[in-house]
Scaffold this motif. Structure first.
Motif, short mmCIF file in Angstrom:
data_model
loop_
_atom_site.label_atom_id
_atom_site.label_comp_id
_atom_site.label_asym_id
_atom_site.label_seq_id
_atom_site.Cartn_x
_atom_site.Cartn_y
_atom_site.Cartn_z
N VAL A 1 -1.80 21.86 8.26
CA VAL A 1 -0.64 22.13 7.42
C VAL A 1 0.26 20.90 7.33
O VAL A 1 0.83 20.61 6.27
CB VAL A 1 0.12 23.36 7.95
N CYS A 2 0.37 20.15 8.43
CA CYS A 2 1.11 18.88 8.36
C CYS A 2 0.45 17.92 7.39
O CYS A 2 1.13 17.27 6.58
CB CYS A 2 1.20 18.25 9.75
N ALA A 3 -0.87 17.81 7.47
CA ALA A 3 -1.61 16.94 6.55
C ALA A 3 -1.45 17.40 5.11
O ALA A 3 -1.29 16.58 4.19
CB ALA A 3 -3.08 16.89 6.94
N LEU A 4 -1.47 18.71 4.92
CA LEU A 4 -1.29 19.26 3.57
C LEU A 4 0.08 18.91 3.02
O LEU A 4 0.21 18.47 1.86
CB LEU A 4 -1.48 20.78 3.61
N ALA A 5 1.12 19.10 3.83
CA ALA A 5 2.48 18.79 3.38
C ALA A 5 2.61 17.32 3.00
O ALA A 5 3.24 16.97 1.99
CB ALA A 5 3.48 19.15 4.47
N ALA A 6 1.98 16.44 3.80
CA ALA A 6 2.03 15.00 3.50
C ALA A 6 1.27 14.69 2.22
O ALA A 6 1.73 13.89 1.39
CB ALA A 6 1.46 14.22 4.67
N ALA A 7 0.10 15.30 2.05
CA ALA A 7 -0.70 15.05 0.86
C ALA A 7 0.03 15.51 -0.40
O ALA A 7 0.03 14.81 -1.42
CB ALA A 7 -2.05 15.74 0.98
N VAL A 8 0.65 16.68 -0.33
CA VAL A 8 1.41 17.18 -1.48
C VAL A 8 2.56 16.23 -1.80
O VAL A 8 2.83 15.93 -2.98
CB VAL A 8 1.92 18.62 -1.21
N GLU A 9 3.23 15.74 -0.78
CA GLU A 9 4.32 14.79 -0.99
C GLU A 9 3.82 13.51 -1.66
O GLU A 9 4.54 12.88 -2.42
CB GLU A 9 4.98 14.46 0.35
N MET A 10 2.55 13.17 -1.40
CA MET A 10 1.96 11.97 -2.00
C MET A 10 1.30 12.26 -3.34
O MET A 10 0.60 11.40 -3.88
CB MET A 10 0.97 11.33 -1.03
N GLY A 11 1.51 13.48 -3.85
CA GLY A 11 1.08 13.79 -5.20
C GLY A 11 -0.22 14.54 -5.35
O GLY A 11 -0.74 14.68 -6.46
N VAL A 12 -0.78 15.06 -4.24
CA VAL A 12 -2.05 15.77 -4.31
C VAL A 12 -1.80 17.26 -4.54
O VAL A 12 -0.94 17.86 -3.89
CB VAL A 12 -2.87 15.58 -3.02
N LYS B 1 0.82 -1.20 0.00
CA LYS B 1 0.00 0.00 0.00
C LYS B 1 0.86 1.26 0.00
O LYS B 1 1.98 1.27 0.51
CB LYS B 1 -0.91 0.02 1.23
N ARG B 2 0.32 2.33 -0.57
CA ARG B 2 0.90 3.66 -0.38
C ARG B 2 0.42 4.16 0.98
O ARG B 2 -0.78 4.35 1.20
CB ARG B 2 0.47 4.62 -1.48
N LEU B 3 1.35 4.36 1.90
CA LEU B 3 0.99 4.66 3.27
C LEU B 3 1.35 6.09 3.65
O LEU B 3 2.49 6.53 3.47
CB LEU B 3 1.70 3.71 4.24
N GLY B 4 0.39 6.79 4.22
CA GLY B 4 0.63 8.04 4.91
C GLY B 4 0.34 7.80 6.39
O GLY B 4 -0.79 7.43 6.74
N VAL B 5 1.33 7.97 7.24
CA VAL B 5 1.21 7.61 8.66
C VAL B 5 1.33 8.86 9.52
O VAL B 5 2.14 9.75 9.25
CB VAL B 5 2.31 6.60 9.04
N VAL B 6 0.50 8.92 10.57
CA VAL B 6 0.48 10.07 11.48
C VAL B 6 0.72 9.59 12.89
O VAL B 6 0.07 8.64 13.36
CB VAL B 6 -0.89 10.80 11.42
#
Length: 421
Positions: A268-279, A57-62
């Motif tokens: 802003v943390c979620a945004l940075a992670a989403a952008v890193e994942m291509g959003v 899976k493509r994982l974004g972890v918090v």
């Protein structure tokens, strides 16, 4: 080999069926969402599920002490806004974040290609090792559940070591620039995106986690170590009022439905992670604006004639920030010390209750007497109503704000008909 594969699939089907049955029983008996018991039974039947469900899976972890659940909801919303089918993004919306909770969540959509997961601080190293996440959001470290987590520096060392072991296969880390222990723990990551969350809690970071020197702060509040090279980094993203300042200097308006400056930092943390994942950033923000009451936080519950807005916090950093969003007069403060809260409530003495002076305060919950002592030293007038249901009887003018630790918060959600997802 084929026989092993068939047996493995049969074991997984049995684990899923047994877990779903247990979760259903938990819900109908009013014991909770059933996520944890579901995962516990599933992993008892098939101990390989944690590793196998994470794989591929493509994982974004918090993770971090404060804001995990809300940040995960925000990241999930940002990712879902960017895909054709929102079901392609699986998450653990109710905050069940131990290994069992992660397994429970992933089992709902085992073939989903993307996962946004809230992960307990103790489980981060396992997720890095077995899941190879794309992005890891490191929010903060604060004294929390000291009977279970003990010294927060030990957690930081575990995170740092996991990143060292992962090497070039490790995640991109989105790190809180304001937290020295986070900054030190994130150092070995192959890539770090620094975020200024716009908060100022510093009582858990007096000493440098690298060399032990006393940290110093300049007039702007930036921290630095006089004994080694560790210091506050220049942020890539930062909160500025209701805007986020992007790495290229562009300002985008957040306009969130969840209150508080701490949630702007979480976003802003979620945004940075989403952008890193291509959003695309505007798409991510549009998705995050749909988040209203993640796992019951900031929801309005009904208690007879009383309407109450529920705010969850269970450690000094969380209470310090949450008191800033308490708008009602009176305000209700509810505290307990069960395992889910942390049995050590000495952190009450680190919270600035003095800011409540001049307002009516109601202390409630099983440890309300301890809270009352602290309020007395803060010279805040208050009344003690130990039973939470009695404290909510009112009458009150308008919606009353309730700040509660975890077990009391869950009880209030059940009593008030609040959805925990």
């Amino acid at each position: 080999m084929r026989t092993q594969s068939i047996l493995g699939k049969a074991r997984q089907r049995l684990a899923f069926a047994a877990g779903n049955t247990a979760a259903f029983a938990s819900r109908v008996t009013g014991r909770g969402t059933g996520a944890s018991i579901k995962g516990a039974i599933m992993t008892r039947i098939d101990p390989t599920l944690f590793r196998r469900l994470l794989a591929g899976k493509r994982l974004g972890v918090v993770s971090g002490t404060n804001g995990k659940t809300t940040t995960t909801h925000l990241l999930t919303a940002a990712l879902r806004a960017s895909v054709a089918d929102p079901r392609d993004v699986v998450t653990n919306p109710d905050g069940a974040n131990l290994r069992e909770g992660v397994v429970s969540a992933l089992s709902t959509r085992p073939k989903a290609p993307i996962a946004a997961l809230e992960v307990d601080e103790q489980v981060v190293a396992d997720v890095i090792r077995h899941g190879r996440p794309e992005v890891l959001i490191m929010l903060n470290f604060s004294r929390d559940q000291l009977d279970r987590h003990h010294e927060i520096n030990a957690l930081g060392r575990k995170w740092r070591q996991a990143l060292v072991e992962a090497g070039d296969e490790g995640p991109t880390v989105v790190a809180n620039v304001n937290d020295p222990l986070v900054a030190w723990s994130a150092q070995p990551a192959r890539k770090v995106i620094w975020v200024d969350l716009g908060t100022d809690w510093s009582q858990d970071s007096a000493l440098c986690p690298n060399c032990g020197s006393v940290l110093v702060h300049d007039e702007a509040g930036r921290w630095d170590c006089p004994g080694c090279e560790l210091g506050e980094q220049v942020p890539d993203y930062r909160v500025d009022g209701d805007h986020v300042v992007m790495p290229d200097g562009e300002r985008l308006r957040l306009d969130l439905q969840v209150p508080g400056r701490f949630n702007k930092g979480n976003a802003v943390c979620a945004l940075a992670a989403a952008v890193e994942m291509g959003v695309y950033a505007p798409v991510a923000i549009k998705g995050m604006r749909t988040v209203q009451a993640p796992a019951g936080r900031f929801a309005i519950g009904s208690y007879g004639d009383t309407k109450a807005r529920l705010v969850l916090a269970k450690n000094p950093a969380g209470w310090a920030e949450s008191l800033l969003v308490m708008q009602s007069d009176p305000v209700i403060l509810a505290i307990d010390s069960l395992i889910a809260d942390g049995t050590d409530v000495s952190w009450l003495w680190d919270v600035d209750y003095e800011q409540l002076a001049g307002r009516r305060v109601i202390a409630t919950g099983p440890r309300s007497a301890d809270l009352a002592v602290r309020l007395s030293y803060a010279e805040v007038e208050h009344e003690v109503i130990p039973d939470v249901a009695d404290a909510l009887k009112g009458p009150f003018d308008g919606t009353v704000d309730v700040l509660a630790t975890y077990s009391v918060f869950l009880r209030l959600c059940r009593l008030g008909g609040v959805d925990l997802k």
